[in-house]
Design an enzyme around this catalytic site. Structure first.
Site, PDB file in Angstrom:
ATOM      1  N   PHE A   3       0.394  -1.079   0.114  1.00 27.86           N
ATOM      2  CA  PHE A   3       0.224  -0.424  -0.379  1.00 27.86           C
ATOM      3  C   PHE A   3       0.462   1.255   0.271  1.00 27.86           C
ATOM      4  O   PHE A   3       1.876   1.227   1.247  1.00 27.86           O
ATOM      5  CB  PHE A   3      -0.725   0.361   1.256  1.00 27.86           C
ATOM      6  CG  PHE A   3      -1.587   1.074   1.778  1.00 27.86           C
ATOM      7  CD1 PHE A   3      -2.656   1.340   0.119  1.00 27.86           C
ATOM      8  CD2 PHE A   3      -1.221   1.675   1.982  1.00 27.86           C
ATOM      9  CE1 PHE A   3      -3.704   2.519   0.830  1.00 27.86           C
ATOM     10  CE2 PHE A   3      -2.587   3.108   2.864  1.00 27.86           C
ATOM     11  CZ  PHE A   3      -3.182   3.121   1.622  1.00 27.86           C
ATOM     12  N   ASN A  59      -3.977   1.570  10.354  1.00 28.90           N
ATOM     13  CA  ASN A  59      -4.456   2.451   9.357  1.00 28.90           C
ATOM     14  C   ASN A  59      -4.881   1.401   8.981  1.00 28.90           C
ATOM     15  O   ASN A  59      -4.069   0.855   7.584  1.00 28.90           O
ATOM     16  CB  ASN A  59      -3.426   2.868   8.465  1.00 28.90           C
ATOM     17  CG  ASN A  59      -4.018   3.731   7.303  1.00 28.90           C
ATOM     18  OD1 ASN A  59      -4.860   3.715   7.276  1.00 28.90           O
ATOM     19  ND2 ASN A  59      -3.359   3.748   5.810  1.00 28.90           N
ATOM     20  N   PRO A  60      -6.281   0.092   9.214  1.00 28.78           N
ATOM     21  CA  PRO A  60      -6.474  -0.404   8.420  1.00 28.78           C
ATOM     22  C   PRO A  60      -7.290  -1.189   7.269  1.00 28.78           C
ATOM     23  O   PRO A  60      -7.463   0.365   6.467  1.00 28.78           O
ATOM     24  CB  PRO A  60      -6.777  -1.479   9.868  1.00 28.78           C
ATOM     25  CG  PRO A  60      -7.899  -0.312  10.265  1.00 28.78           C
ATOM     26  CD  PRO A  60      -6.795   0.183   9.878  1.00 28.78           C
TER      27      PRO A  60
HETATM   28  N1  GLN Z   1      -7.451   6.446   2.348  1.00 29.40           N
HETATM   29  C1  GLN Z   1      -7.110   5.197   1.662  1.00 29.40           C
HETATM   30  C2  GLN Z   1      -8.103   5.561   0.137  1.00 29.40           C
HETATM   31  O1  GLN Z   1      -9.391   5.833   0.264  1.00 29.40           O
HETATM   32  C3  GLN Z   1      -8.038   3.700   1.769  1.00 29.40           C
HETATM   33  C4  GLN Z   1      -6.858   3.596   3.617  1.00 29.40           C
HETATM   34  C5  GLN Z   1      -7.014   2.812   3.718  1.00 29.40           C
HETATM   35  O2  GLN Z   1      -8.425   1.111   3.313  1.00 29.40           O
HETATM   36  N2  GLN Z   1      -6.228   1.681   4.936  1.00 29.40           N
HETATM   37  O3  GLN Z   1      -7.335   5.102  -0.598  1.00 29.40           O
END
Ligand code: GLN
Length: 283
Positions: free
Chosen positions: A92, A189-190
């Site tokens: 990620f 931040n799951p």
């Molecule tokens: N904030 C991220 C996004 O919208 C998602 C993060 C997450 O699922 N931990 O791309």
């Protein structure tokens, strides 16, 4: 030999032909980083010669970016909390809104003299490692289910030179932690994007690991488990600081108080005004 103007001209022709432009701002970053030319010189465009091999690399990179491949993977690094971290495909890409989790954690570490922190679902490690770097006496543990994430986090840890105060675990949520371990603070931040929204996300997201984003039908799959289990891994005055989607705030409110003695809840807005980070306190 080509110069910077050649690149700009080539890029313009390519974007017109394919109808897949990339922002000019990104084009300049790519030229600067891939060809190793200071950004000011790229902006001034003053007759800088580029080797044939760099010209080829630039064309490849620009085409890949125009096809939707994320800039952060192409460059191989990102700035988060003013710190330079490696990024890597399969892991990620950190988002700026997550800095709110770190800022909040640091405030509590200072206020309550917390000593032991867990970063759950650590990804590339930016939350836990920023805390470990910025708050030197604190010990930090990081855990993630993904092998690639743990490898990248370790690489980041080595780059920052803080490995003596960081411990890594690999497994889903809390499953790989010693059963009696306790933390003062859990930061996370799951994956929390509601499943139905995944199909409508921007094309860059298809290059990121789905399991780091997909939070199940209402986005609450992991959040429910985390709120259910975190209390067992926290000290009596411990706290959970968790990022989530604004649509999940109401649900988190209904869970607090019902589960494992989280008595207090405060929800913080991100810079766009969305409810983004929950603070759950045991006392
Ligand atoms: N904030 C991220 C996004 O919208 C998602 C993060 C997450 O699922 N931990 O791309």
């Amino acid at each position: 030999m080509p110069d910077i103007d050649h690149i700009y001209r080539w890029a313009d022709t390519y974007f017109n032909k394919t109808g897949l432009p990339i922002p000019y701002r990104e084009l300049k970053i790519i030229i600067s980083e891939i060809a190793g030319i200071p950004k000011q010189k790229v902006i001034a465009k003053n007759n800088i010669v580029i080797s044939e091999s760099n010209f080829r690399r630039l064309k490849y990179t620009i085409k890949k970016r125009a096809g939707g491949y994320p800039l952060q993977y192409l460059l191989g690094h990102i700035e988060f909390m003013g710190i330079d971290f490696f990024t890597g495909q399969g892991v990620f890409i950190p988002r700026p809104e997550t800095e709110l989790v770190v800022e909040t954690a640091i405030k509590f570490i200072e206020q309550y003299k917390y000593k032991h922190v867990l970063d759950l679902c650590c990804g590339s490690g930016v939350i836990g490692l920023s805390i470990a770097l910025l708050k030197q006496p604190v010990k930090v543990s990081l855990t993630d289910i993904s092998k690639k994430a743990i490898i990248l986090s370790k690489k980041n840890c080595e780059k920052l030179g803080i490995c003596s105060k960081v411990t890594f675990y690999r497994g889903e949520l809390f499953s790989s932690l010693p059963r009696d371990i306790k933390f003062d603070l859990i930061v996370t931040n799951p994956p929390y994007v509601p499943h139905h929204r995944i199909a409508h996300l921007q094309k860059e997201l298809y290059y990121e690991p789905l399991n780091a984003l997909d939070g199940g039908s209402k986005g609450m799959k992991f959040i429910n488990s985390i709120i259910g289990q975190a209390g067992d891994f926290l000290t009596e005055s411990g706290m959970l600081v968790m990022e989530h989607d604004h649509t999940e705030a109401e649900h988190i409110k209904t869970l607090t108080g019902k589960t494992k003695g989280f008595k207090n809840l405060k929800i913080l807005n991100d810079l766009a005004g969305f409810q983004r980070v929950s603070i759950l306190g045991k006392s």
